[in-house]
Design an enzyme around this catalytic site. Structure first.
Site, PDB file in Angstrom:
ATOM      1  CB  CYS A 112      43.675  40.774  46.446  1.00 58.66           C
ATOM      2  SG  CYS A 112      43.461  39.195  45.622  1.00 58.66           S
ATOM      3  CG  HIS A 135      42.215  43.894  44.098  1.00 57.71           C
ATOM      4  ND1 HIS A 135      43.306  43.416  43.407  1.00 57.71           N
ATOM      5  CD2 HIS A 135      41.426  42.816  44.364  1.00 57.71           C
ATOM      6  CE1 HIS A 135      43.171  42.108  43.257  1.00 57.71           C
ATOM      7  NE2 HIS A 135      42.049  41.724  43.819  1.00 57.71           N
ATOM      8  CG  ASN A 144      42.382  39.202  41.103  1.00 60.67           C
ATOM      9  OD1 ASN A 144      43.415  39.728  41.509  1.00 60.67           O
ATOM     10  ND2 ASN A 144      41.399  38.840  41.903  1.00 60.67           N
TER      11      ASN A 144
END
Ligand code: ACO
Length: 319
Positions: free
Chosen positions: A113, A246, A276
């Site tokens: 990520c 993020h 996500n």
């Protein structure tokens, strides 16, 4: 001085939408649980024949159009992905071919990520060194393929998508500083611990996570890395016009912003719509805020990411 500047952004989400209500039919969960614990309402799922490079291609075309840059002008391609099309060649090489870009370095970055922040920092270094002029930096992920759709603790969190930026050489900043970190001793708290051997998958090829540990670690290191970026540039938190975190979990985003004293009005949060998307999440949020006019020339934009590895980092930009 040579700097690099973002001159165009783009993003792409697959057509198919999977809502929390859809997930209620698949696992023992509820829209209320998912929204209150994560802030996610829906995620996009790639079509069966849609690969990371296909989504990267769509996002890249948008970014190149916004930047008025042609394929001939791209002289560096870096793709951040944890879900490449194949073991090799890299998704960056496949993207290069699909874009019709000739003879430039193209490679993938694997920092989960944090991948986009790592890729952006890497491209910035190459441009600042005077080596390349126009870089395409992409985050693209098909997490739907590495999720165990019977595991409610992970399958509700992730989605598919891609985001891209064109980075160009400039004599004014641009990217002001980048800050990258990793601590491999945390490798087991967020992992997809499988590999391919002798034509068979060995281990578990699905995302596994110690949710609470990840949560605490993410909030801690994101706060630290933002302080690091501010200190290096003699800036205060109030000097940041836009925080682009993020997009993992709204509670992580709110906790980090609170610790930093950055009001949520200055934080770009898009995860409600796409969940996500790992390395794609920061450029997806960035593109949204650029296109809706929130991010304006001269503003300080701080991108920060955290992910498996563990990896984390931040990139500070003067827009
Ligand atoms: N629906 C309903 N109940 C669920 C679900 C679900 N989808 N998932 C777990 N539960 C249950 C658990 O089984 C548990 O039940 P129990 O009390 O009967 O044992 C209960 O909910 C609480 O479980 P916790 O894991 O303690 O729930 P928590 O409040 O910590 O929320 C979450 C879980 C959202 C994953 C949280 O730990 C979190 O936000 N972690 C951060 C991790 C994250 O966002 N990861 C994304 C990837 S990492 C990254 O990008 C950096």
């Amino acid at each position: 001085m040579i700097y690099s500047r973002v001159i165009g952004t783009g993003s792409y989400l697959p057509e198919k939408i999977l809502t929390n209500q859809d997930l209620e039919q698949m696992v023992d969960t509820s829209d209320e649980w998912i929204r209150s614990r994560t802030g996610i309402a829906q995620r996009h799922i790639a079509a069966d024949n849609e690969m990371a490079s296909d989504m990267a291609l769509n996002a890249s075309r948008e970014a190149m159009k916004a930047a008025s840059v042609s394929a001939e002008e791209i002289d560096l391609i870096i793709v951040a992905t944890t879900t490449p099309d194949v073991i090799f060649p890299s998704t960056a090489c496949i993207l290069q071919d699909k874009l019709g870009v000739k003879d430039c370095p193209a490679f993938d970055v694997q920092a989960v990520c944090s991948g986009f922040v790592y890729a952006l920092a890497t491209a910035d270094m190459f441009i600042r060194a005077g080596k390349y002029r126009t870089a395409l930096v992409v985050g693209t992920e098909v997490y739907s393929r590495i999720l165990d759709w019977s595991d409610r603790s992970t399958c509700v969190l992730f989605g598919d998508g891609a985001g891209a930026v064109v980075l160009s050489r400039s004599d004014r900043p641009g990217i002001i500083s980048s800050h990258l970190h990793a601590d491999g001793s945390y490798k087991n708290i967020l992992t997809a611990p499988g590999n391919v051997c002798g034509g068979k998958v060995q281990g578990t090829p699905f995302v596994m996570m110690e949710g609470n540990t990840v949560f605490k670690f993410a909030v801690k290191v994101l706060e630290e890395v933002v302080h690091e970026a501010l200190a290096e540039n003699n800036l205060k938190a109030s000097d940041i016009d836009w925080l682009i975190p993020h997009q993992a979990n709204i509670r992580i985003i709110i906790s980090t912003a609170k610790k930093l004293g950055i009001p949520m009005e200055k934080v770009v949060a898009t995860l409600e719509k796409h969940g996500n998307t790992s390395a794609a999440s920061i450029p997806l949020a960035l593109d949204t805020a650029v296109r809706d006019g929130r991010i304006k020339s001269g503003q300080h934009v701080l991108m920060e990411g955290v992910g498996g590895g563990f990896t984390w980092g931040a990139v500070l930009v003067c827009w």
